[in-house]
Write a protein that holds these residues in place. Structure first.
Motif, PDB file in Angstrom:
ATOM      1  N   TYR A 169     -81.964  63.878  40.923  1.00  0.00           N
ATOM      2  CA  TYR A 169     -81.427  62.612  40.396  1.00  0.00           C
ATOM      3  C   TYR A 169     -82.380  61.511  40.795  1.00  0.00           C
ATOM      4  O   TYR A 169     -83.275  61.721  41.634  1.00  0.00           O
ATOM      5  CB  TYR A 169     -79.983  62.353  40.859  1.00  0.00           C
ATOM      6  CG  TYR A 169     -79.831  61.901  42.296  1.00  0.00           C
ATOM      7  CD1 TYR A 169     -80.011  60.563  42.656  1.00  0.00           C
ATOM      8  CD2 TYR A 169     -79.483  62.802  43.289  1.00  0.00           C
ATOM      9  CE1 TYR A 169     -79.850  60.149  43.975  1.00  0.00           C
ATOM     10  CE2 TYR A 169     -79.333  62.398  44.603  1.00  0.00           C
ATOM     11  CZ  TYR A 169     -79.519  61.070  44.940  1.00  0.00           C
ATOM     12  OH  TYR A 169     -79.380  60.654  46.233  1.00  0.00           O
ATOM     13  N   ALA A 170     -82.209  60.337  40.218  1.00  0.00           N
ATOM     14  CA  ALA A 170     -83.134  59.242  40.519  1.00  0.00           C
ATOM     15  C   ALA A 170     -82.377  57.937  40.622  1.00  0.00           C
ATOM     16  O   ALA A 170     -81.312  57.766  40.023  1.00  0.00           O
ATOM     17  CB  ALA A 170     -84.195  59.146  39.425  1.00  0.00           C
ATOM     18  N   GLU A 171     -82.954  57.034  41.379  1.00  0.00           N
ATOM     19  CA  GLU A 171     -82.310  55.738  41.580  1.00  0.00           C
ATOM     20  C   GLU A 171     -83.372  54.652  41.610  1.00  0.00           C
ATOM     21  O   GLU A 171     -84.418  54.805  42.237  1.00  0.00           O
ATOM     22  CB  GLU A 171     -81.549  55.757  42.910  1.00  0.00           C
ATOM     23  CG  GLU A 171     -80.886  54.446  43.226  1.00  0.00           C
ATOM     24  CD  GLU A 171     -80.037  54.511  44.491  1.00  0.00           C
ATOM     25  OE1 GLU A 171     -80.167  55.499  45.257  1.00  0.00           O
ATOM     26  OE2 GLU A 171     -79.254  53.585  44.718  1.00  0.00           O
ATOM     27  N   VAL A 182     -74.751  45.712  42.738  1.00  0.00           N
ATOM     28  CA  VAL A 182     -74.216  46.034  41.417  1.00  0.00           C
ATOM     29  C   VAL A 182     -74.688  47.436  41.064  1.00  0.00           C
ATOM     30  O   VAL A 182     -75.877  47.725  41.130  1.00  0.00           O
ATOM     31  CB  VAL A 182     -74.697  45.041  40.344  1.00  0.00           C
ATOM     32  CG1 VAL A 182     -74.185  45.455  38.961  1.00  0.00           C
ATOM     33  CG2 VAL A 182     -74.249  43.624  40.676  1.00  0.00           C
ATOM     34  N   LEU A 183     -73.730  48.282  40.694  1.00  0.00           N
ATOM     35  CA  LEU A 183     -74.034  49.673  40.365  1.00  0.00           C
ATOM     36  C   LEU A 183     -74.084  49.829  38.855  1.00  0.00           C
ATOM     37  O   LEU A 183     -73.165  49.429  38.145  1.00  0.00           O
ATOM     38  CB  LEU A 183     -72.916  50.554  40.928  1.00  0.00           C
ATOM     39  CG  LEU A 183     -73.107  52.063  40.854  1.00  0.00           C
ATOM     40  CD1 LEU A 183     -74.196  52.485  41.840  1.00  0.00           C
ATOM     41  CD2 LEU A 183     -71.794  52.765  41.209  1.00  0.00           C
ATOM     42  N   LEU A 184     -75.190  50.407  38.366  1.00  0.00           N
ATOM     43  CA  LEU A 184     -75.278  50.771  36.950  1.00  0.00           C
ATOM     44  C   LEU A 184     -75.610  52.250  36.923  1.00  0.00           C
ATOM     45  O   LEU A 184     -76.606  52.666  37.519  1.00  0.00           O
ATOM     46  CB  LEU A 184     -76.359  49.954  36.241  1.00  0.00           C
ATOM     47  CG  LEU A 184     -76.107  48.447  36.201  1.00  0.00           C
ATOM     48  CD1 LEU A 184     -77.377  47.691  35.804  1.00  0.00           C
ATOM     49  CD2 LEU A 184     -74.972  48.104  35.241  1.00  0.00           C
ATOM     50  N   VAL A 222     -79.587  51.216  40.010  1.00  0.00           N
ATOM     51  CA  VAL A 222     -79.490  51.853  38.700  1.00  0.00           C
ATOM     52  C   VAL A 222     -79.665  53.353  38.899  1.00  0.00           C
ATOM     53  O   VAL A 222     -80.717  53.807  39.350  1.00  0.00           O
ATOM     54  CB  VAL A 222     -80.539  51.294  37.729  1.00  0.00           C
ATOM     55  CG1 VAL A 222     -80.254  51.796  36.311  1.00  0.00           C
ATOM     56  CG2 VAL A 222     -80.554  49.760  37.760  1.00  0.00           C
ATOM     57  N   LEU A 223     -78.607  54.098  38.567  1.00  0.00           N
ATOM     58  CA  LEU A 223     -78.584  55.533  38.849  1.00  0.00           C
ATOM     59  C   LEU A 223     -78.772  56.355  37.588  1.00  0.00           C
ATOM     60  O   LEU A 223     -78.140  56.093  36.560  1.00  0.00           O
ATOM     61  CB  LEU A 223     -77.247  55.948  39.455  1.00  0.00           C
ATOM     62  CG  LEU A 223     -76.742  55.174  40.659  1.00  0.00           C
ATOM     63  CD1 LEU A 223     -75.529  55.890  41.243  1.00  0.00           C
ATOM     64  CD2 LEU A 223     -77.839  55.042  41.695  1.00  0.00           C
TER      65      LEU A 223
END
Lengths: 449, 449, 449
Positions: A169-171, A182-184, A222-223
């Motif tokens: 996964y990447a962030e 803020v989570l996107l 940003v996930l």
């Protein structure tokens, strides 16, 4: 440039074309919750935005789940007696049920049939099916094609591997000026499906790129995560920091031409109000849905042990467009226009979140004299005030340190931007000062008398 | 006589004619936020009710504002080349923009034109315009008349003065038997305009006269103040006493034949609920509006530094009748019938506020036996109870020291009077005792199950 | 068998016939708030269910009331000059106004007429009238028959007694496994009236019988009490135990074919929500009414000194069917089908109350992996989840120790049974544990975002 300025400075048509181009590029890859297609996708995104890529080894426990073996496919096909590939992974990666175990043998159609999935109602479309956590195999195909298969022997080959590997996964973390995240989040685990997965990926990449060039109040995370297991992996690795999350949105299905839909967070949150305010003032049709525990990764973020303030802003919701999880969710379903319009909505929502403030008036007793400061029409007696003047009056009236600009906009029935501009103007004239925020203040959101 | 009895004892038709006669008398005066016309108006009102008149000197700071110079006008006109008065203050004081500075000189129509205000859509009406806080001058006239003005030279004369003087306002204080004040406020700063200003003045005067002859639970403070600056001046001189204000209404536009409109207070208050209850039970059309920071002096009373429980009960709201702030807001727009009907509504509202109480039943366990006391039909078995009996049952059921009679009337869907009468009857029979009121109790206004 | 299983195991048609048969048997008895007819009724019910019968002596004070003398009637009639019984208690006990004092004398029709009650609009029906607390006498008759009475002398005989006796009531107490009582109450004081009184009696008896054969979470207290005075007598004798009452329903008018009506409790309670949930999911028409202090004994249970969580589930409410309190409320008005359907509703409501629980998820962070446990379709990618799976997701999502299953069902829009089954399944798999209940927890009933 501040985040709030993006909405006006970005060319949405151009951005829409860019996002569509990225979707086109990523479309052929065979993504899954693990494997090479997923990894290649993240590598490509890393060319667009600064991306921390993570690998979580097979067998790692994440809460109630375990990271499965890594799945990769070289080829997969079903050949008829004449040796013709009647089903061919090379033509569409949807033909193979995801996580199908390796296999190579001959069998009758009768033996094969229970492993074939079709859509009788949509005979020309290939369905998308998965079997991540159950050892199994299967093929998906057009119902029309199934009808054409004659009895007889078939050669079935699934050249896949299930190995001790890892989940990727990447962030993209973009630090902000003040505390609060803020989570996107978008899911990246679907193969050749455009609206359900690639549209969200493209929009998140675009947002990350644009936010990267701004002065940010909040930190943005940003996930890009495989659905469920990826979100859970991220959650488990970031537990101590979750308390910092002020607002969050799950991004998916943002490329089709349907009207916007917003699904509220479980607990009710400012992000819900911000999205609803923005949608209300577009003047276009939209729909608000209550939270429900089925859907995308808001299911995880809003599980009772986290209960994060995360909603989901989509166009047509999952499962409600006929092309959903079929080969018809292709490059023609998603349009640059819809992608651009979705981007515009997200930018407006972020503008609200970034610019929301609480103020205290410096002259709370009576109205301050706006005319003297040139803030108000000098000539009296006119029957109506323009929106801009009403916004000033509303901001002043609710500048009691308790109401936020979001509250003002809701109660006044005004666009957030005009309220924000009024606050800035009044602030510049010394009529407002920002109220100290010591910890979160409960928004009196329902006090519209 | 108690305040609550006024509604039934006053002849509204007669009172309506009285109010209209007073309006007729005050109509010609050139009122403004200062000056002789205002002072004469207050002097005339002092003949009707005991009035404390106050003068606030020019230059006095009131919060963010400063009391302006006093403005008086002897005459004002525009003469054409033939020496004819083509615009004449003597014909209508609306012709002169209020607070026009003195001036006497010749000029071309081209030079004059930027100083002329008309209503192109209503060519026969003169608009009302002001320039209180900006040094300026101008004339208002019928658009039709403007069209007739030929090019050529005009003689313009404004024989006004702007001097160190004072702003006048007046207050009628009628002390009550128990702590708690009711504020009734009207603006007195408009020249020859009937609905917007004189109707409120006449109604306030009538209310003060009627209240003066009653036993009052509350102290009434009836204000006759120039808009904004006058209200602010009163606020600044009465700050220590504002905490006593329990209920308040801004009185304006109560003479036109439109349906009643009520604008709620900023914070939500019992007065809002009382007015709504009264309007609901008239059986006539009406409209409830949320608070908004534009309007009359509720803007000041409801500014965040005061946030008083003040709403505004009008007929057609300001700016929503075409005659608003024009010469057509004249003696024919306001009618004795409408004035009388407005008075009736105000008296009903005051009756609710005066008579509202909280009770505790002396027999809270089960119903008391009403029949034994002759309070209830002796014969059982009838399918329905009359309103009066339902009111008794409701009052007893909610007599828990927590619910007010207003709560009872709202929840029972009954007229306040019938609820009040039931409470009195029950009280007389020893079935209720008034609940001690130690400070305000929050009304559980929304618990209608 | 548990209470929640009754709804599925009981044959409602058969139970409806049983209830109707009991009504038929009890129909002829002349019940009143005291006396032999009432006592016989309770004795008959004691054959059905374990019943503690109580006698409260004449003159006993119960709160504001006093138990009246016991009334019994041997005969009552009016004879015409020819000695014919023109009104005859033997034909219908409704002919005599209840609590008529003894009398035997001749009088003219003119003298008699003020003591005669009829229904001019329903000339063929006999009204039901009472005079419990006022010494009086009278006859009720068909309006058509009154019209036929000729002038002349009549012999009037009321062979009644009013003596120092007692008021009878009965209670069936069925102890439960955990603290908390459920109150079910019907009135037993009406003579030959079927829907208004006998239907409630029959349903309460049936419920008591069924509940008696079950494992019960709560203690059930099924009351058979004369209206008002009987309910008050019970309350006064059980005051210390009232705090244990968690839920209550007043049972009446459950035999007519009208749609179900539910009248909420005064204070708002879980029983209100349970009934509304059950009615919503029947898919049949129904109506919810706010509390009002007129009606049956909920007036006493919900008086401010008790304020118990008691509502009333009826079919057509009292006073709203034309046969109400007339001879037309007879055996043909109530049907086995309606009685059975009402029983079905009550059983569903009790199932909700008995089965409602609060849970805490054992894996609150993220969703637990249902597929691994065989609780979820193994094949992914399907667009929709069935109700049973949605119920599992909802239960898990709200398993925070704060939300009850009733909350879940309301918010999810699902039938309670499916929610309950999901909870049981999840519990059996170790995914839920019951939240400790230390005293009542306020239900966040309105937080549907």
């Amino acid at each position: 440039m501040r985040v709030a300025d993006l909405g006006r400075s970005v060319d949405l048509a151009e951005a829409g074309r860019e996002m569509h181009a990225l979707i086109e590029e990523l479309y052929p890859l065979c993504r899954s919750i693990t494997g090479a297609g997923l990894r290649t996708t993240l590598a490509r995104l890393a060319e667009e935005v600064p991306l921390a890529r993570h690998e979580v080894p097979t067998g790692t426990r994440v809460y109630d789940w375990t990271v499965p073996r890594e799945w990769n496919v070289r080829d997969a096909w079903v050949k008829n007696a004449r040796g013709e590939r009647v089903i061919d992974f090379q033509r569409s990666n949807l033909h193979l049920v995801q996580y199908s175990v390796p296999l190579h043998r001959r069998m009758s159609l009768a033996e094969l049939r229970p492993h074939l999935y079709t859509l009788p109602d949509r005979p020309a479309w290939i369905p998308h099916r998965t079997s991540y956590y159950e050892e199994s195999w299967g093929f998906c195909l057009e119902h029309a094609r199934l009808a054409e298969l004659s009895e007889g022997e078939y050669e079935v080959c699934i050249d896949s591997t299930l190995t001790q590997g890892s989940l990727s996964y990447a962030e993209c973390v973009l630090p902000g000026d003040t505390p609060g995240d803020v989570l996107l989040s978008c899911h990246v685990c679907h193969p050749s499906l455009c609206n359900d997965n690639l549209s969200g990926i493209a929009l998140c990449a675009q947002l990350a790129k644009l936010l990267g060039g701004c002065a940010r109040r909040f930190t943005y995370r940003v996930l890009f995560v495989p659905g469920t297991i990826g979100a859970l992996a991220w959650l488990s690795r970031n537990e101590p920091d979750l308390a910092a999350i002020r607002h969050g949105l799950v991004v998916a299905c943002v490329g089709d031409p349907g009207k916007p839909h917003y699904k509220r967070s479980r607990r009710g949150a400012d992000v819900d109000r911000a999205v609803e305010l923005v949608l209300r003032h577009t003047g276009e049709p939209y729909e608000i849905r209550p939270f429900s525990p089925y859907g995308y990764d808001e299911r995880q973020y809003c599980s009772p042990g986290f209960d994060l303030p995360v909603g989901s802003l989509t166009r047509t919701p999952h499962g409600e467009f006929p092309e959903y999880h079929t080969s018809a969710d292709d490059l023609s379903l998603v349009t640059p226009e819809a992608l651009g319009a979705s981007l515009g909505l997200y930018l407006e929502v972020l503008a609200v979140l970034e610019e929301d403030r609480r103020y205290r008036g410096t002259n709370p007793k009576g109205e301050p004299q706006l005319g003297r400061r040139g803030l108000y029409g000098a000539l009296g007696g006119l029957p109506r005030r323009a929106d801009a003047e009403m916004a000033m009056l509303w901001v002043l009236n609710l500048a009691d340190g308790r109401h936020s600009l979001l509250d003002v906009a809701e109660r006044a029935g005004l666009d957030f931007r005009i309220v924000r501009e009024a606050a800035t103007l009044l602030s510049d004239h010394g009529l407002l000062e920002e109220a100290a925020v010591d910890g979160p203040v409960d928004s009196p959101s329902r006090d519209r008398s």
